[in-house]
Write a protein that holds these residues in place. Structure first.
Motif, PDB file in Angstrom:
ATOM      1  N   PRO A  45      21.754 -17.685   8.392  1.00  0.00           N
ATOM      2  CA  PRO A  45      20.961 -17.357   9.592  1.00  0.00           C
ATOM      3  C   PRO A  45      19.842 -16.378   9.246  1.00  0.00           C
ATOM      4  O   PRO A  45      19.953 -15.580   8.312  1.00  0.00           O
ATOM      5  N   VAL A  46      18.782 -16.456  10.020  1.00  0.00           N
ATOM      6  CA  VAL A  46      17.670 -15.515   9.857  1.00  0.00           C
ATOM      7  C   VAL A  46      17.983 -14.256  10.662  1.00  0.00           C
ATOM      8  O   VAL A  46      18.285 -14.329  11.862  1.00  0.00           O
ATOM      9  N   SER A  47      17.930 -13.101  10.021  1.00  0.00           N
ATOM     10  CA  SER A  47      18.212 -11.839  10.702  1.00  0.00           C
ATOM     11  C   SER A  47      17.024 -11.414  11.556  1.00  0.00           C
ATOM     12  O   SER A  47      15.862 -11.669  11.201  1.00  0.00           O
ATOM     13  N   GLU A  48      17.319 -10.744  12.663  1.00  0.00           N
ATOM     14  CA  GLU A  48      16.255 -10.185  13.481  1.00  0.00           C
ATOM     15  C   GLU A  48      15.595  -9.045  12.715  1.00  0.00           C
ATOM     16  O   GLU A  48      16.267  -8.227  12.091  1.00  0.00           O
ATOM     17  N   PRO A  49      14.265  -8.960  12.712  1.00  0.00           N
ATOM     18  CA  PRO A  49      13.604  -7.855  12.015  1.00  0.00           C
ATOM     19  C   PRO A  49      13.972  -6.514  12.625  1.00  0.00           C
ATOM     20  O   PRO A  49      14.173  -6.401  13.838  1.00  0.00           O
ATOM     21  N   GLU A  50      14.075  -5.517  11.780  1.00  0.00           N
ATOM     22  CA  GLU A  50      14.454  -4.182  12.246  1.00  0.00           C
ATOM     23  C   GLU A  50      13.309  -3.483  12.963  1.00  0.00           C
ATOM     24  O   GLU A  50      13.521  -2.560  13.738  1.00  0.00           O
ATOM     25  N   ALA A  51      12.088  -3.879  12.669  1.00  0.00           N
ATOM     26  CA  ALA A  51      10.914  -3.281  13.308  1.00  0.00           C
ATOM     27  C   ALA A  51       9.854  -4.353  13.490  1.00  0.00           C
ATOM     28  O   ALA A  51       9.941  -5.443  12.909  1.00  0.00           O
ATOM     29  N   SER A  52       8.834  -4.062  14.289  1.00  0.00           N
ATOM     30  CA  SER A  52       7.800  -5.050  14.579  1.00  0.00           C
ATOM     31  C   SER A  52       6.772  -5.174  13.469  1.00  0.00           C
ATOM     32  O   SER A  52       5.912  -6.066  13.519  1.00  0.00           O
ATOM     33  N   SER A  53       6.842  -4.286  12.480  1.00  0.00           N
ATOM     34  CA  SER A  53       5.929  -4.381  11.345  1.00  0.00           C
ATOM     35  C   SER A  53       6.622  -3.865  10.098  1.00  0.00           C
ATOM     36  O   SER A  53       7.657  -3.185  10.175  1.00  0.00           O
ATOM     37  N   THR A  54       6.065  -4.182   8.952  1.00  0.00           N
ATOM     38  CA  THR A  54       6.646  -3.761   7.682  1.00  0.00           C
ATOM     39  C   THR A  54       5.535  -3.488   6.680  1.00  0.00           C
ATOM     40  O   THR A  54       4.355  -3.734   6.956  1.00  0.00           O
ATOM     41  N   THR A  55       5.918  -2.976   5.522  1.00  0.00           N
ATOM     42  CA  THR A  55       4.979  -2.738   4.425  1.00  0.00           C
ATOM     43  C   THR A  55       5.273  -3.719   3.303  1.00  0.00           C
ATOM     44  O   THR A  55       6.442  -3.950   2.962  1.00  0.00           O
ATOM     45  N   CYS A  56       4.245  -4.302   2.737  1.00  0.00           N
ATOM     46  CA  CYS A  56       4.395  -5.274   1.659  1.00  0.00           C
ATOM     47  C   CYS A  56       3.747  -4.739   0.383  1.00  0.00           C
ATOM     48  O   CYS A  56       2.861  -3.876   0.436  1.00  0.00           O
ATOM     49  N   GLU A  57       4.187  -5.254  -0.744  1.00  0.00           N
ATOM     50  CA  GLU A  57       3.589  -4.894  -2.026  1.00  0.00           C
ATOM     51  C   GLU A  57       3.127  -6.159  -2.732  1.00  0.00           C
ATOM     52  O   GLU A  57       3.863  -7.154  -2.791  1.00  0.00           O
ATOM     53  N   TYR A  58       1.915  -6.116  -3.287  1.00  0.00           N
ATOM     54  CA  TYR A  58       1.332  -7.245  -3.991  1.00  0.00           C
ATOM     55  C   TYR A  58       0.773  -6.774  -5.342  1.00  0.00           C
ATOM     56  O   TYR A  58      -0.453  -6.691  -5.528  1.00  0.00           O
ATOM     57  N   PRO A  59       1.657  -6.430  -6.267  1.00  0.00           N
ATOM     58  CA  PRO A  59       1.179  -5.920  -7.558  1.00  0.00           C
ATOM     59  C   PRO A  59       0.385  -6.963  -8.334  1.00  0.00           C
ATOM     60  O   PRO A  59       0.620  -8.170  -8.212  1.00  0.00           O
ATOM     61  N   GLU A  60      -0.534  -6.485  -9.158  1.00  0.00           N
ATOM     62  CA  GLU A  60      -1.375  -7.375  -9.945  1.00  0.00           C
ATOM     63  C   GLU A  60      -0.550  -8.179 -10.939  1.00  0.00           C
ATOM     64  O   GLU A  60       0.460  -7.705 -11.456  1.00  0.00           O
ATOM     65  N   ALA A  61      -1.013  -9.394 -11.200  1.00  0.00           N
ATOM     66  CA  ALA A  61      -0.341 -10.286 -12.154  1.00  0.00           C
ATOM     67  C   ALA A  61      -1.423 -10.973 -12.980  1.00  0.00           C
ATOM     68  O   ALA A  61      -2.522 -10.451 -13.127  1.00  0.00           O
ATOM     69  N   THR A  62      -1.105 -12.133 -13.549  1.00  0.00           N
ATOM     70  CA  THR A  62      -2.082 -12.905 -14.318  1.00  0.00           C
ATOM     71  C   THR A  62      -3.379 -13.038 -13.517  1.00  0.00           C
ATOM     72  O   THR A  62      -3.330 -13.283 -12.308  1.00  0.00           O
ATOM     73  N   PRO A  63      -4.533 -12.869 -14.153  1.00  0.00           N
ATOM     74  CA  PRO A  63      -5.806 -12.945 -13.421  1.00  0.00           C
ATOM     75  C   PRO A  63      -5.906 -14.180 -12.534  1.00  0.00           C
ATOM     76  O   PRO A  63      -5.452 -15.267 -12.878  1.00  0.00           O
ATOM     77  N   ALA A  64      -6.520 -13.991 -11.383  1.00  0.00           N
ATOM     78  CA  ALA A  64      -6.615 -15.058 -10.393  1.00  0.00           C
ATOM     79  C   ALA A  64      -7.425 -16.238 -10.928  1.00  0.00           C
ATOM     80  O   ALA A  64      -8.417 -16.062 -11.639  1.00  0.00           O
ATOM     81  N   ILE A  65      -6.988 -17.431 -10.578  1.00  0.00           N
ATOM     82  CA  ILE A  65      -7.720 -18.633 -10.953  1.00  0.00           C
ATOM     83  C   ILE A  65      -8.916 -18.844 -10.027  1.00  0.00           C
ATOM     84  O   ILE A  65      -9.887 -19.510 -10.383  1.00  0.00           O
ATOM     85  N   ARG A  66      -8.888 -18.261  -8.832  1.00  0.00           N
ATOM     86  CA  ARG A  66     -10.011 -18.342  -7.887  1.00  0.00           C
ATOM     87  C   ARG A  66     -10.152 -16.978  -7.224  1.00  0.00           C
ATOM     88  O   ARG A  66      -9.157 -16.372  -6.802  1.00  0.00           O
ATOM     89  N   ASP A  67     -11.361 -16.486  -7.104  1.00  0.00           N
ATOM     90  CA  ASP A  67     -11.591 -15.148  -6.548  1.00  0.00           C
ATOM     91  C   ASP A  67     -11.004 -15.025  -5.158  1.00  0.00           C
ATOM     92  O   ASP A  67     -11.127 -15.928  -4.317  1.00  0.00           O
ATOM     93  N   ASN A  68     -10.371 -13.893  -4.924  1.00  0.00           N
ATOM     94  CA  ASN A  68      -9.846 -13.574  -3.603  1.00  0.00           C
ATOM     95  C   ASN A  68      -9.556 -12.090  -3.538  1.00  0.00           C
ATOM     96  O   ASN A  68      -9.498 -11.408  -4.568  1.00  0.00           O
TER      97      ASN A  68
END
Length: 262
Positions: free
Chosen positions: A59-82
């Motif tokens: 089952p999918v749990s109900e979120p504890e809050a209406s917003s959250t913090t995400c992390e997107y650390p750098e990895a292999t260089p992007a194949i298309r600019d973004n």
């Protein structure tokens, strides 16, 4: 180093498929002594894969809050600019409708923030920047137990991404750390949208569309569903088969994502 982002569990599924196969011995019919002996061709029939032997998504749990913090650390260089998505105040509430126009027909998605807010945040950010536009879906798998179309790499090779990675979300996060059930195969139902990866927490831009029930460990983030019109498009692509020997490779009916909009 470039890594292939794919469904690494495919080999595991094949093991389950092999376990379900049977082979009948040759049938030999002998006539009278005045006639020659003939042999019928052996018949080998694989029974349908019994999906009931596998688990189901938790089952999918109900979120504890209406917003959250995400992390997107750098990895292999992007194949298309973004530009990497925002990390703070990411919504965990509601859904996002996505319209994909493809060379083979429309595919509509409904993305669920409660399942995977950081994944939805990344996907919608990339879509808004045209990252997916005019890219091909590089992999079709038509083996019973793994029937998916994989897209999201602008290189068309299945080994590049957006220049960042992020952690797995549902269903992986529904299991306690160290729970062996997190590695046991479950059924990803027809109509599921999930992320492809190159191992835990290596999500980027590649995703797969499940057009028939498929068996995988719950290590591929589920973040939405496919509408009926989209499933009809996928069924037609699957019916055209794979362009290389076997059941896994570029689709015969090339699928270009012409636009992906929210």
């Amino acid at each position: 180093m470039m890594r292939t982002t794919t469904l690494l569990a495919a080999t595991g599924v094949a093991v389950f498929l092999l376990a379900g196969c049977s082979s009948n011995a040759s049938d030999t019919a002998t006539t009278s002594t005045t006639q020659s002996t003939t042999s019928a061709a052996p018949t080998t029939t694989a029974p349908p894969l019994d999906m009931s032997q596998f688990g189901v998504l938790p089952p999918v749990s109900e979120p504890e809050a209406s917003s959250t913090t995400c992390e997107y650390p750098e990895a292999t260089p992007a194949i298309r600019d973004n530009t990497a998505p925002a990390t703070d105040g990411v919504s965990t509430v509601g859904t996002v409708d996505v319209a994909i126009t493809t060379s083979q027909g429309p595919i509509g998605l409904t993305l669920d923030r409660a399942e995977a807010p950081c994944t939805v945040n990344s996907f919608t950010s990339l879509a808004s920047q045209g990252y997916f536009d005019e890219t091909i879906c590089h992999r079709l798998t038509t083996t019973e137990g793994l029937e998916v179309l994989q897209c999201g790499d602008p290189s068309g090779q299945g080994n590049r991404g957006p220049g960042y990675e992020f952690a797995n979300e549902y269903p992986t996060t529904a299991y306690p750390v160290g729970d062996p059930a997190a590695s046991e195969p479950v059924v990803y139902p027809r109509g599921t949208v999930a992320m492809a990866n190159a191992g835990p927490d290596t999500n980027g831009s590649q995703f797969f569309l499940v057009y028939e029930d498929s068996v995988l460990p719950p290590q591929y983030t589920v973040f939405g569903t496919i509408d009926e019109e989209g499933l009809a498009t996928l069924d037609a692509v699957a019916a055209a088969g794979v362009s290389t020997p076997g059941n896994d490779g570029p689709p015969n009916a090339e699928v270009t994502l012409q636009s992906v909009t929210t």
